[in-house]
Write a protein that holds these residues in place. Structure first.
Motif, PDB file in Angstrom:
ATOM      1  N   ASP A  82       0.833  -1.208   0.000  1.00  0.00           N
ATOM      2  CA  ASP A  82       0.000   0.000   0.000  1.00  0.00           C
ATOM      3  C   ASP A  82       0.868   1.258   0.000  1.00  0.00           C
ATOM      4  O   ASP A  82       0.563   2.245  -0.680  1.00  0.00           O
ATOM      5  CB  ASP A  82      -0.921   0.003   1.224  1.00  0.00           C
ATOM      6  CG  ASP A  82      -1.926  -1.140   1.200  1.00  0.00           C
ATOM      7  OD1 ASP A  82      -2.274  -1.590   0.099  1.00  0.00           O
ATOM      8  OD2 ASP A  82      -2.339  -1.585   2.285  1.00  0.00           O
ATOM      9  N   ILE A  83       1.949   1.212   0.783  1.00  0.00           N
ATOM     10  CA  ILE A  83       2.886   2.342   0.815  1.00  0.00           C
ATOM     11  C   ILE A  83       3.519   2.541  -0.556  1.00  0.00           C
ATOM     12  O   ILE A  83       3.589   3.665  -1.075  1.00  0.00           O
ATOM     13  CB  ILE A  83       3.963   2.114   1.893  1.00  0.00           C
ATOM     14  CG1 ILE A  83       3.340   2.148   3.286  1.00  0.00           C
ATOM     15  CG2 ILE A  83       5.074   3.164   1.776  1.00  0.00           C
ATOM     16  CD1 ILE A  83       4.291   1.773   4.413  1.00  0.00           C
ATOM     17  N   LEU A  84       3.952   1.456  -1.169  1.00  0.00           N
ATOM     18  CA  LEU A  84       4.577   1.535  -2.486  1.00  0.00           C
ATOM     19  C   LEU A  84       3.589   2.031  -3.537  1.00  0.00           C
ATOM     20  O   LEU A  84       3.961   2.810  -4.437  1.00  0.00           O
ATOM     21  CB  LEU A  84       5.144   0.170  -2.882  1.00  0.00           C
ATOM     22  CG  LEU A  84       6.347  -0.305  -2.057  1.00  0.00           C
ATOM     23  CD1 LEU A  84       6.665  -1.761  -2.385  1.00  0.00           C
ATOM     24  CD2 LEU A  84       7.568   0.571  -2.290  1.00  0.00           C
ATOM     25  N   ASP A  85       2.337   1.600  -3.446  1.00  0.00           N
ATOM     26  CA  ASP A  85       1.316   2.071  -4.389  1.00  0.00           C
ATOM     27  C   ASP A  85       1.136   3.586  -4.291  1.00  0.00           C
ATOM     28  O   ASP A  85       1.062   4.290  -5.310  1.00  0.00           O
ATOM     29  CB  ASP A  85      -0.021   1.387  -4.103  1.00  0.00           C
ATOM     30  CG  ASP A  85      -0.033  -0.078  -4.512  1.00  0.00           C
ATOM     31  OD1 ASP A  85       0.858  -0.490  -5.280  1.00  0.00           O
ATOM     32  OD2 ASP A  85      -0.925  -0.820  -4.042  1.00  0.00           O
ATOM     33  N   THR A  86       1.073   4.090  -3.051  1.00  0.00           N
ATOM     34  CA  THR A  86       0.877   5.531  -2.852  1.00  0.00           C
ATOM     35  C   THR A  86       2.092   6.318  -3.336  1.00  0.00           C
ATOM     36  O   THR A  86       1.951   7.371  -3.982  1.00  0.00           O
ATOM     37  CB  THR A  86       0.610   5.841  -1.366  1.00  0.00           C
ATOM     38  OG1 THR A  86      -0.529   5.100  -0.925  1.00  0.00           O
ATOM     39  CG2 THR A  86       0.354   7.322  -1.149  1.00  0.00           C
ATOM     40  N   LYS A 111      11.776  -7.267  -3.320  1.00  0.00           N
ATOM     41  CA  LYS A 111      12.138  -7.156  -4.733  1.00  0.00           C
ATOM     42  C   LYS A 111      11.423  -5.979  -5.387  1.00  0.00           C
ATOM     43  O   LYS A 111      12.024  -5.226  -6.162  1.00  0.00           O
ATOM     44  CB  LYS A 111      11.792  -8.452  -5.462  1.00  0.00           C
ATOM     45  CG  LYS A 111      12.642  -9.640  -5.058  1.00  0.00           C
ATOM     46  CD  LYS A 111      12.164 -10.916  -5.739  1.00  0.00           C
ATOM     47  CE  LYS A 111      12.961 -12.124  -5.274  1.00  0.00           C
ATOM     48  NZ  LYS A 111      12.442 -13.384  -5.872  1.00  0.00           N
ATOM     49  N   ARG A 112      10.143  -5.827  -5.085  1.00  0.00           N
ATOM     50  CA  ARG A 112       9.387  -4.725  -5.674  1.00  0.00           C
ATOM     51  C   ARG A 112       9.968  -3.379  -5.242  1.00  0.00           C
ATOM     52  O   ARG A 112      10.085  -2.451  -6.058  1.00  0.00           O
ATOM     53  CB  ARG A 112       7.913  -4.808  -5.268  1.00  0.00           C
ATOM     54  CG  ARG A 112       7.100  -3.664  -5.854  1.00  0.00           C
ATOM     55  CD  ARG A 112       5.669  -3.601  -5.357  1.00  0.00           C
ATOM     56  NE  ARG A 112       5.010  -2.390  -5.832  1.00  0.00           N
ATOM     57  CZ  ARG A 112       3.813  -1.982  -5.479  1.00  0.00           C
ATOM     58  NH1 ARG A 112       3.086  -2.692  -4.619  1.00  0.00           N
ATOM     59  NH2 ARG A 112       3.312  -0.844  -5.950  1.00  0.00           N
ATOM     60  N   THR A 113      10.328  -3.272  -3.963  1.00  0.00           N
ATOM     61  CA  THR A 113      10.888  -2.021  -3.442  1.00  0.00           C
ATOM     62  C   THR A 113      12.124  -1.612  -4.234  1.00  0.00           C
ATOM     63  O   THR A 113      12.277  -0.438  -4.622  1.00  0.00           O
ATOM     64  CB  THR A 113      11.250  -2.183  -1.955  1.00  0.00           C
ATOM     65  OG1 THR A 113      10.078  -2.560  -1.221  1.00  0.00           O
ATOM     66  CG2 THR A 113      11.812  -0.902  -1.377  1.00  0.00           C
TER      67      THR A 113
END
Length: 273
Positions: A82-86, A111-113
């Motif tokens: 959710d943090i990464l989406d925002t 990995k996404r980060t």
């Protein structure tokens, strides 16, 4: 006696005038020293770094180039998405100080980060002050374990670290020397969101108030937040404020001079608490 009365009186007056001037000067010097001491305290609280680009060259912090560093501790977790989406919505970047067990449980988030251009740092293993600060070797071991886990998951080696609860009061000079000798770069913060302690969106105003205070002195904000649901839910409000006020988000990297709290007389071994 009358013959010498006037000259003596004049000499006494002159001496008194000299004493008076000296006394006034000492007051002014004393006031200056107090002001200078206060100024030095403020300078010591400032981040010692300036914003750097990838080549390590400084970027002046102007109205059109105001940098803020968003940092998140204690992840990763499912909330991290959710943090990464925002962050992606606002085209913002952040630095995540990750715990070893959480990385093992959520490797896809790690990995996404990295893939989305955020910086990753280490937060240790236990997040237990009595274990992490038990000895210099214990602290070093936790950071190396987390470093190896991150490398195994992402292929990235980082030396950026943030110790549990920050470096004051338990990270004494001997701890700092050992971590520094092993190449680790210690980072604290100068804006504490208190998101772990405040209700819902209250942390946003807490952060904004501190940013506005730092802005008076031209100090680059380094914001401490946590990987948790409440923080994620209201992050967009904070990012909207930053965008509206001309801030750009930067990532912490190893080219920058690290910022950490000074011990002064505040640091002591955890077993002396």
């Amino acid at each position: 006696m009358k013959k010498y009365g006037l000259p003596i009186m004049i000499m006494v007056i002159i001496v008194l005038l000299f004493l008076l001037v000296d006394w006034i000067s000492s007051i002014r010097v004393g006031s200056y020293n107090v002001e200078e001491a206060n100024r030095n305290i403020m300078i010591d609280l400032e981040p010692k770094n300036v914003p750097l680009n990838r080549e390590g060259k400084s970027q002046p912090d102007t109205e059109s180039n105001r940098i803020v560093y968003l940092t998140f501790d204690d992840g990763p977790s499912p909330v991290s998405n959710d943090i990464l989406d925002t962050l992606k919505t606002f085209d913002a970047k952040a630095t995540f100080f990750m715990l070893d067990p959480a990385m093992r449980v959520n490797p896809d988030v790690v990995k996404r980060t990295v893939m989305e251009g955020h910086a990753v740092g280490l937060h240790g293993v236990t997040h237990d002050k009595n274990k992490f600060y038990q000895s210099e070797l214990a602290a070093l071991s936790e950071m190396k374990t987390a470093q190896e886990t991150l490398l195994r998951i992402t292929g990235v080696t980082t030396h950026l670290i943030r110790t549990p609860y920050g470096s004051v009061p338990y990270l004494t000079e001997s701890f700092r020397d050992v971590l520094n000798h092993n190449g680790f770069r210690l980072w604290d913060w100068n804006v504490d969101s208190s998101d772990w302690n405040l209700m819902e969106d209250e942390y946003v105003q807490q952060v904004i108030s501190q940013i506005e205070e730092l802005d008076k002195y031209g100090i680059t904000p380094i914001i401490l937040m946590h990987d948790q649901d409440g923080t994620a839910h209201h992050l967009s409000t904070l990012l909207a404020y930053l965008k509206e006020h001309g801030y750009k988000t930067g990532v912490i990297d190893e080219h920058m001079e690290s910022y950490s709290f000074n011990c002064y007389d505040r640091c002591y071994p955890v077993d002396e608490e």
